[in-house]
Structures are given as C-alpha cells and as structure tokens.
Design a protein around this motif. Structure first.
Motif, mmCIF file in Angstrom:
data_model
loop_
_atom_site.group_PDB
_atom_site.id
_atom_site.type_symbol
_atom_site.label_atom_id
_atom_site.label_comp_id
_atom_site.label_asym_id
_atom_site.label_seq_id
_atom_site.Cartn_x
_atom_site.Cartn_y
_atom_site.Cartn_z
ATOM 1 N N ALA A 308 39.927 45.265 39.134
ATOM 2 C CA ALA A 308 40.898 44.932 40.179
ATOM 3 C C ALA A 308 40.908 46.005 41.257
ATOM 4 O O ALA A 308 40.963 45.706 42.456
ATOM 5 N N ARG A 309 40.839 47.261 40.840
ATOM 6 C CA ARG A 309 40.842 48.362 41.810
ATOM 7 C C ARG A 309 39.495 48.477 42.528
ATOM 8 O O ARG A 309 39.443 48.789 43.721
ATOM 9 N N ALA A 310 38.407 48.217 41.799
ATOM 10 C CA ALA A 310 37.077 48.361 42.398
ATOM 11 C C ALA A 310 36.776 47.246 43.398
ATOM 12 O O ALA A 310 36.195 47.485 44.460
ATOM 13 N N TRP A 311 37.169 46.027 43.081
ATOM 14 C CA TRP A 311 36.842 44.885 43.931
ATOM 15 C C TRP A 311 37.775 44.767 45.131
ATOM 16 O O TRP A 311 37.371 44.281 46.180
ATOM 17 N N GLY A 312 39.010 45.166 44.957
ATOM 18 C CA GLY A 312 39.983 44.919 46.010
ATOM 19 C C GLY A 312 40.409 43.463 46.012
ATOM 20 O O GLY A 312 39.829 42.619 45.318
ATOM 21 N N LEU A 313 41.404 43.149 46.812
ATOM 22 C CA LEU A 313 41.931 41.785 46.837
ATOM 23 C C LEU A 313 40.892 40.799 47.361
ATOM 24 O O LEU A 313 40.702 39.712 46.803
ATOM 25 N N ALA A 314 40.176 41.185 48.424
ATOM 26 C CA ALA A 314 39.174 40.287 49.005
ATOM 27 C C ALA A 314 38.031 40.041 48.028
ATOM 28 O O ALA A 314 37.546 38.912 47.886
ATOM 29 N N GLY A 315 37.593 41.101 47.336
ATOM 30 C CA GLY A 315 36.495 40.949 46.385
ATOM 31 C C GLY A 315 36.879 40.072 45.206
ATOM 32 O O GLY A 315 36.111 39.196 44.790
ATOM 33 N N ALA A 316 38.076 40.298 44.660
ATOM 34 C CA ALA A 316 38.534 39.487 43.528
ATOM 35 C C ALA A 316 38.667 38.020 43.931
ATOM 36 O O ALA A 316 38.291 37.111 43.182
ATOM 37 N N ALA A 317 39.193 37.790 45.147
ATOM 38 C CA ALA A 317 39.335 36.414 45.628
ATOM 39 C C ALA A 317 37.972 35.774 45.852
ATOM 40 O O ALA A 317 37.776 34.580 45.576
ATOM 41 N N ARG A 318 37.009 36.574 46.328
ATOM 42 C CA ARG A 318 35.678 36.028 46.599
ATOM 43 C C ARG A 318 35.041 35.458 45.344
ATOM 44 O O ARG A 318 34.511 34.348 45.348
ATOM 45 N N TRP A 319 35.111 36.211 44.229
ATOM 46 C CA TRP A 319 34.435 35.741 43.023
ATOM 47 C C TRP A 319 35.154 34.546 42.402
ATOM 48 O O TRP A 319 34.524 33.673 41.807
ATOM 49 N N SER A 320 36.457 34.479 42.558
ATOM 50 C CA SER A 320 37.179 33.284 42.108
ATOM 51 C C SER A 320 36.732 32.069 42.910
ATOM 52 O O SER A 320 36.536 30.974 42.363
ATOM 53 N N GLN A 321 36.545 32.259 44.223
ATOM 54 C CA GLN A 321 36.097 31.156 45.077
ATOM 55 C C GLN A 321 34.658 30.757 44.761
ATOM 56 O O GLN A 321 34.309 29.573 44.773
ATOM 57 N N GLU A 322 33.813 31.760 44.467
ATOM 58 C CA GLU A 322 32.421 31.469 44.090
ATOM 59 C C GLU A 322 32.378 30.648 42.799
ATOM 60 O O GLU A 322 31.593 29.706 42.664
ATOM 61 N N MET A 323 33.228 31.019 41.853
ATOM 62 C CA MET A 323 33.274 30.298 40.580
ATOM 63 C C MET A 323 33.781 28.878 40.793
ATOM 64 O O MET A 323 33.276 27.921 40.183
ATOM 65 N N LEU A 324 34.762 28.722 41.669
ATOM 66 C CA LEU A 324 35.284 27.392 41.977
ATOM 67 C C LEU A 324 34.198 26.531 42.615
ATOM 68 O O LEU A 324 34.048 25.350 42.281
ATOM 69 N N ALA A 325 33.421 27.118 43.522
ATOM 70 C CA ALA A 325 32.329 26.379 44.167
ATOM 71 C C ALA A 325 31.294 25.938 43.135
ATOM 72 O O ALA A 325 30.755 24.824 43.207
ATOM 73 N N MET A 326 31.012 26.810 42.153
ATOM 74 C CA MET A 326 30.076 26.447 41.093
ATOM 75 C C MET A 326 30.614 25.282 40.266
ATOM 76 O O MET A 326 29.881 24.353 39.913
ATOM 77 N N ASP A 327 31.911 25.312 39.973
ATOM 78 C CA ASP A 327 32.520 24.244 39.189
ATOM 79 C C ASP A 327 32.457 22.920 39.938
ATOM 80 O O ASP A 327 32.167 21.873 39.349
ATOM 81 N N VAL A 328 32.720 22.955 41.245
ATOM 82 C CA VAL A 328 32.634 21.741 42.060
ATOM 83 C C VAL A 328 31.205 21.205 42.061
ATOM 84 O O VAL A 328 30.978 19.994 41.950
ATOM 85 N N ALA A 329 30.222 22.109 42.168
ATOM 86 C CA ALA A 329 28.817 21.688 42.143
ATOM 87 C C ALA A 329 28.477 21.014 40.818
ATOM 88 O O ALA A 329 27.815 19.968 40.786
ATOM 89 N N ASN A 330 28.943 21.589 39.709
ATOM 90 C CA ASN A 330 28.681 21.000 38.392
ATOM 91 C C ASN A 330 29.249 19.589 38.301
ATOM 92 O O ASN A 330 28.597 18.657 37.827
ATOM 93 N N LYS A 331 30.487 19.430 38.769
ATOM 94 C CA LYS A 331 31.161 18.140 38.652
ATOM 95 C C LYS A 331 30.625 17.117 39.647
ATOM 96 O O LYS A 331 30.869 15.922 39.498
#
Length: 351
Positions: A308-331
C-alpha cells in the motif's frame, strides 16, 4: 394426422435434449428415467444407442428398436447419445449443421422421424441428446409444440446467484443469503456441476441451520487451495514472476477450473491493498488498519501494508482496474482465462 400416443402419461414419446451443458443434460435424463421407472432398476427397459456406430442405417435401426416391444419391461427408454450426426450433412446431403459423419441422408432421417412422431409406439420413449439443434426444421416445430425440446444451455455469470438460490432451496432444502450466493458464484463461476457439488457440501456443513451464510461459503469453499493461492499472491507482492507462474501451474494441475477462485482471491488482495492505502492517507496507524480490514495473519497484513505504501493510491487503483479489465475480457470470451492471468502477472511483476 394421427394423434401422437404417449409412452407415459407424463412424457412425450419423442424428446430432444439439446445444448452443451452436461449437467442439465444429466438432470433431464435422470428426471425421464425416474418418471418411467421410478426407483426401480430399468434393466432391459433402458437401451442406449450411439448413432455414429450404426452408420447410414442409424435412424432405421433406432426407430425399429423403439417399435420392438421389450420382453422384460412394460416400458422402454431408448436414449440416442450423441444424436447430432443423424441431422448433419451426410451421405444424402440436405443437412443443417457442419459436414459430419456419413449416417445417411439427414433430410430422409428427419422425414422418418417426423412420421414416427405422428404415430409413435405407445410402449417406448425415444430421447435424442444433441449438442446442436436447429429451431427451423419441421421436426423441431412438431416437438416444440408438444413441449418436448429440453434446452441445456450454459448459464451466464450474472445468472449464477439466482440459480444457486433456487438450487439450494429445491435440491438441498436450504435457504442461502443473497450475499452468500453471490460469493459462491464469484468463487466457482457458472459451472453448474461444481456449484451443485459445493451446495451439497454446504448443506451438510451446518445441517441444522436453515440458511447458508457467507461465512460458511468462505469457510468451506473460499479457502480451498488457500496455501497455494497465497503463495502465488506472495510471489506477486514480491514481483517474483517465475514463482507466481509456477504456482499458477500447480493450481491448475490441482483444479483446471480454478480460475474463478484464483481471480477472486487476487481481487480480494488488491482490494485490501487499495483500501489500506486509503487508510494510510487518513493517517491511521498499522494496528488500526489491520483491525479495520481484518488482515490476518500478521505476516500477510505486513505485506499488504508494505505494498500500500509502495504503490500509492494511484498504483493500487491501477492494478485493481487492470484485474477488472482482465475479468471483463474473460467473461467476454477475449482470450483464454489462464493466459490472461499469466499476462497480468507478467505485467505487474515487470512494472
């Protein structure tokens, strides 16, 4: 036109079970057997036929089998599985599907079946099990009018919670909390056989409880293969792509359909990192954050806080969004889920 006689008061003399969902096919077949034979062993009353093995004379042999009375049972159930090749382009052409095995003229096969539907044998029930079935043929219109086409299409992800709720009530005499049904759907996906297996286990987990709650789902289903999944997540946290990919291999070897469980665990982990970063920015101390997010055990809590400290808020949000995009692609059918996950791992670890 002769009126079709019923082989059983509750069954049509010809039934089509159509669609790729194996679980639903088996459910329909089990219901038909129960209607005809009850709990008795069908014995010689059950005949299974592989149309492909019969070649060009398949439809004639199948209908002859239906017309021949059983010497040992008052009712006969003739199951043709698979039956697709009877209606494919074959020796005589005129088929409706892709070019297939030579099992005779598909147009003639349909004509013979149409004639049989108009004047069926009273002591036989014919079941045709197909992966594909066209709605534009006369055979379909004849059977559909009688309610004799049973569709077995896979459910969509969004339909899984409702299916879980109904199945828990009808088959296992249990209610299930909406949030628990949603959680089970997220962990397993729309695989009906696996969902039913998990519901059977959940119904026995607390046999006296009338309702399946989300805690039971997490306790019994959510943490299957937990150690391997957390080893993979720990490798992700360390940006160790080699170990993370090795853990993916191990998880898929344990369960080829584990994609929903793994993706769900990564979503939870990324959500914890994002929420932890938000709480860090609110100047909460580590102990308060750990308690607020219920992070456990302590070593996992420490890793979440470090990221959490290393990524920062933008970094943490980015990977959540990347994972969401992957899930949408799968579905959406864009790529194979395991390969999409491996690409996500490589992207995260190399950034």
């Amino acid at each position: 036109m002769a009126k079709a006689a019923a082989a059983s008061p509750a069954l049509n003399p010809v039934i089509v079970i159509a669609g790729p969902e194996l679980y639903l096919r088996n459910e329909h077949l089990a219901a038909i057997k129960a209607t005809l034979f009850g709990k008795d062993d069908p014995g010689m009353g059950l005949v299974r036929i592989d149309a492909k093995a019969l070649g060009g004379a398949a439809i004639t042999a199948i209908l002859d089998e239906c017309r021949m009375p059983s010497m040992f049972a008052p009712q006969k159930l003739v199951i043709v599985e698979p039956a697709d090749m009877l209606f494919k382009k074959g020796g005589g052409g005129g088929g409706d599907d892709d070019a297939g095995d030579d099992t005779g003229d598909s147009g003639r096969n349909r004509e013979l079946l149409e004639n049989y539907i108009e004047s069926p044998t009273e002591t036989a029930t014919l079941v045709l099990v197909c992966t594909n079935w066209l709605k534009t043929t006369r055979v379909h219109k004849q059977l559909d009018k009688l309610g004799a086409v049973k569709w077995c299409d896979p459910i969509k992800d969004a339909q899984a919670p409702a299916w879980i709720t109904k199945r828990a009530r009808d088959a296992h005499n249990k209610q299930i909390e909406p949030v628990a049904a949603q959680r089970l759907a997220e962990l397993i996906g729309p695989d009906l056989q696996r969902l039913d297996n998990e519901l059977a286990k959940l119904s026995l987990y607390e046999p006296d409880a009338p309702v399946i709650n989300v805690k039971a789902v997490d306790d019994l289903v959510g943490f299957q293969h937990e150690q391997q999944i957390w080893d993979m997540i720990n490798a992700l946290a360390a940006r160790d792509a080699k170990t993370a990919l090795k853990k993916i291999d191990e998880l898929w070897a344990l369960d080829p359909k584990i994609e929903y469980t793994v993706s769900g665990a990564i979503f939870v982990w990324l959500g914890q990192v994002l929420k932890a970063r938000e709480l860090v920015d609110r100047r909460m101390n580590d102990g308060m954050i750990t308690k607020e997010l219920k992070l456990w055990p302590p070593e996992r809590a420490a890793k979440v806080l470090t990221l959490a400290r290393a990524w920062g808020l933008a970094g943490a949000a980015r990977w959540s969004q990347e994972m969401l995009a992957m899930d949408v692609a799968n579905k959406s059918g864009l790529g194979e889920p395991r390969r999409n996950l491996e690409r996500f791992i490589m992207t995260l670890c190399e950034t």
